[in-house]
Design a protein around this motif. Structure first.
Motif, PDB file in Angstrom:
ATOM      1  N   UNK A   1       0.815  -1.210   0.000  1.00  0.00           N
ATOM      2  CA  UNK A   1       0.000   0.000   0.000  1.00  0.00           C
ATOM      3  C   UNK A   1       0.843   1.252   0.000  1.00  0.00           C
ATOM      4  N   UNK A   2       1.979   1.208   0.711  1.00  0.00           N
ATOM      5  CA  UNK A   2       2.864   2.368   0.740  1.00  0.00           C
ATOM      6  C   UNK A   2       3.493   2.608  -0.626  1.00  0.00           C
ATOM      7  N   UNK A   3       3.857   1.541  -1.329  1.00  0.00           N
ATOM      8  CA  UNK A   3       4.415   1.698  -2.676  1.00  0.00           C
ATOM      9  C   UNK A   3       3.381   2.301  -3.615  1.00  0.00           C
ATOM     10  N   UNK A   4       2.132   1.874  -3.504  1.00  0.00           N
ATOM     11  CA  UNK A   4       1.066   2.453  -4.323  1.00  0.00           C
ATOM     12  C   UNK A   4       0.815   3.908  -3.988  1.00  0.00           C
ATOM     13  N   UNK A   5       0.931   4.262  -2.697  1.00  0.00           N
ATOM     14  CA  UNK A   5       0.739   5.655  -2.288  1.00  0.00           C
ATOM     15  C   UNK A   5       1.871   6.531  -2.827  1.00  0.00           C
ATOM     16  N   UNK A   6       3.104   6.024  -2.795  1.00  0.00           N
ATOM     17  CA  UNK A   6       4.235   6.788  -3.332  1.00  0.00           C
ATOM     18  C   UNK A   6       4.078   6.969  -4.842  1.00  0.00           C
ATOM     19  N   UNK A   7       3.625   5.923  -5.536  1.00  0.00           N
ATOM     20  CA  UNK A   7       3.394   6.021  -6.986  1.00  0.00           C
ATOM     21  C   UNK A   7       2.340   7.076  -7.295  1.00  0.00           C
ATOM     22  N   UNK A   8       1.258   7.082  -6.528  1.00  0.00           N
ATOM     23  CA  UNK A   8       0.199   8.071  -6.733  1.00  0.00           C
ATOM     24  C   UNK A   8       0.735   9.475  -6.465  1.00  0.00           C
ATOM     25  N   UNK A   9       1.512   9.642  -5.389  1.00  0.00           N
ATOM     26  CA  UNK A   9       2.077  10.955  -5.067  1.00  0.00           C
ATOM     27  C   UNK A   9       3.060  11.442  -6.114  1.00  0.00           C
ATOM     28  N   UNK A  10       3.906  10.537  -6.610  1.00  0.00           N
ATOM     29  CA  UNK A  10       4.872  10.913  -7.650  1.00  0.00           C
ATOM     30  C   UNK A  10       4.136  11.331  -8.920  1.00  0.00           C
ATOM     31  N   UNK A  11       3.075  10.628  -9.268  1.00  0.00           N
ATOM     32  CA  UNK A  11       2.320  10.954 -10.479  1.00  0.00           C
ATOM     33  C   UNK A  11       1.706  12.346 -10.387  1.00  0.00           C
ATOM     34  N   UNK A  12       1.099  12.660  -9.240  1.00  0.00           N
ATOM     35  CA  UNK A  12       0.478  13.974  -9.082  1.00  0.00           C
ATOM     36  C   UNK A  12       1.543  15.069  -9.048  1.00  0.00           C
ATOM     37  N   UNK A  13       2.658  14.818  -8.346  1.00  0.00           N
ATOM     38  CA  UNK A  13       3.737  15.809  -8.274  1.00  0.00           C
ATOM     39  C   UNK A  13       4.359  16.042  -9.651  1.00  0.00           C
ATOM     40  N   UNK A  14       4.481  14.981 -10.431  1.00  0.00           N
ATOM     41  CA  UNK A  14       5.044  15.114 -11.781  1.00  0.00           C
ATOM     42  C   UNK A  14       4.152  15.979 -12.659  1.00  0.00           C
ATOM     43  N   UNK A  15       2.833  15.815 -12.538  1.00  0.00           N
ATOM     44  CA  UNK A  15       1.933  16.640 -13.336  1.00  0.00           C
ATOM     45  C   UNK A  15       1.905  18.081 -12.840  1.00  0.00           C
ATOM     46  N   UNK A  16       2.203  18.298 -11.576  1.00  0.00           N
ATOM     47  CA  UNK A  16       2.272  19.671 -11.074  1.00  0.00           C
ATOM     48  C   UNK A  16       3.570  20.340 -11.498  1.00  0.00           C
ATOM     49  N   UNK A  17       4.636  19.567 -11.646  1.00  0.00           N
ATOM     50  CA  UNK A  17       5.906  20.147 -12.085  1.00  0.00           C
ATOM     51  C   UNK A  17       5.907  20.382 -13.592  1.00  0.00           C
ATOM     52  N   UNK A  18       5.396  19.397 -14.347  1.00  0.00           N
ATOM     53  CA  UNK A  18       5.293  19.526 -15.809  1.00  0.00           C
ATOM     54  C   UNK A  18       3.835  19.276 -16.211  1.00  0.00           C
ATOM     55  N   UNK A  19       3.014  20.318 -16.299  1.00  0.00           N
ATOM     56  CA  UNK A  19       1.593  20.132 -16.617  1.00  0.00           C
ATOM     57  C   UNK A  19       1.338  19.469 -17.971  1.00  0.00           C
ATOM     58  N   UNK A  20       2.296  19.530 -18.889  1.00  0.00           N
ATOM     59  CA  UNK A  20       2.089  18.914 -20.202  1.00  0.00           C
ATOM     60  C   UNK A  20       2.081  17.387 -20.130  1.00  0.00           C
ATOM     61  N   UNK A  21       2.609  16.818 -19.039  1.00  0.00           N
ATOM     62  CA  UNK A  21       2.649  15.359 -18.894  1.00  0.00           C
ATOM     63  C   UNK A  21       1.344  14.792 -18.353  1.00  0.00           C
ATOM     64  N   UNK A  22       0.402  15.653 -18.013  1.00  0.00           N
ATOM     65  CA  UNK A  22      -0.822  15.196 -17.347  1.00  0.00           C
ATOM     66  C   UNK A  22      -1.599  14.180 -18.185  1.00  0.00           C
ATOM     67  N   UNK A  23      -1.733  14.409 -19.479  1.00  0.00           N
ATOM     68  CA  UNK A  23      -2.506  13.475 -20.306  1.00  0.00           C
ATOM     69  C   UNK A  23      -1.841  12.104 -20.345  1.00  0.00           C
ATOM     70  N   UNK A  24      -0.510  12.069 -20.428  1.00  0.00           N
ATOM     71  CA  UNK A  24       0.206  10.798 -20.472  1.00  0.00           C
ATOM     72  C   UNK A  24       0.011  10.017 -19.182  1.00  0.00           C
ATOM     73  N   UNK A  25       0.157  10.698 -18.052  1.00  0.00           N
ATOM     74  CA  UNK A  25       0.035  10.034 -16.756  1.00  0.00           C
ATOM     75  C   UNK A  25      -1.414   9.637 -16.497  1.00  0.00           C
ATOM     76  N   UNK A  26      -2.346  10.479 -16.922  1.00  0.00           N
ATOM     77  CA  UNK A  26      -3.762  10.180 -16.694  1.00  0.00           C
ATOM     78  C   UNK A  26      -4.210   8.993 -17.535  1.00  0.00           C
ATOM     79  N   UNK A  27      -3.745   8.898 -18.778  1.00  0.00           N
ATOM     80  CA  UNK A  27      -4.109   7.774 -19.625  1.00  0.00           C
ATOM     81  C   UNK A  27      -3.563   6.464 -19.080  1.00  0.00           C
ATOM     82  N   UNK A  28      -2.433   6.530 -18.381  1.00  0.00           N
ATOM     83  CA  UNK A  28      -1.881   5.330 -17.757  1.00  0.00           C
ATOM     84  C   UNK A  28      -2.652   4.939 -16.498  1.00  0.00           C
TER      85      UNK A  28
END
Length: 177
Positions: free
Chosen positions: A121-148
């Motif tokens: 569960x902690x690994x899944x939480x870190x993955x979710x946090x990294x995904x959201x942080x990545x889209x906040x740092x580079x908003x253009x990556x949001x569609x790629x991460x969201x489609x995954x």
């Protein structure tokens, strides 16, 4: 009759995307008219004074606070390296999925703190946090991460125990006498 022909010719010019500045309707977004420039990002970049993007990730009962900044790919979880904290390779694979999908492996340093739940569960939480942080740092990556499917929080949690039951759904053994 000439008014209807004029409106039909307006529709034809609207379909072509060739507008005169005075003919541009007020309800048309300039980013979607097929203009020459790149489309404007849907969101703004959200970084703090230290150049980091922050996000919270959740999975089961685990909560991860994640800070992401440009770097060499070092991931620190609760003050320890990811290889020490998540000893199983499958858990490290889960954590690095957002970077693999966006082709950003070894480009960002991650510092996170995780509480609650088990290692999976902690690994899944870190993955979710990294995904959201990545889209906040580079908003253009949001569609790629969201489609995954990495931006959606997995809602599955352990079902609570009910009274009159041995566990959440298991009943006590029936005794006829």
């Amino acid at each position: 009759m000439s008014d209807s022909r004029q409106s039909l010719s307006d529709l034809g010019s609207m379909q072509d995307g060739s507008y005169a500045p005075s003919e541009t309707p007020s309800n048309v977004n300039p980013a979607h008219t097929g203009g020459g420039g790149p489309p404007a990002p849907l969101r703004d970049q959200e970084i703090d004074a230290y150049g980091r993007a922050y996000a919270t990730g959740k999975r089961k009962n685990a909560i991860a606070r994640v800070w992401l900044k440009p770097g060499t790919g070092k991931i620190v979880v609760n003050g320890r390296d990811q290889t020490v904290y998540f000893a199983r390779p499958t858990l490290r694979l889960v954590i690095n999925q957002p970077f693999d999908v966006t082709d950003r492996r070894d480009q960002f340093d991650v510092m996170c703190t995780v509480v609650g739940g088990g290692l999976s569960g902690q690994a899944g939480a870190v993955k979710h946090g990294i995904s959201v942080a990545l889209t906040r740092y580079e908003p253009t990556l949001r569609t790629t991460v969201k489609q995954a499917g990495f931006l959606t929080r997995d809602p599955r949690v352990v079902e609570r125990k009910k009274y009159g039951k041995a566990k959440a759904r298991k009943s006590f053994q029936f005794s006829k006498r």
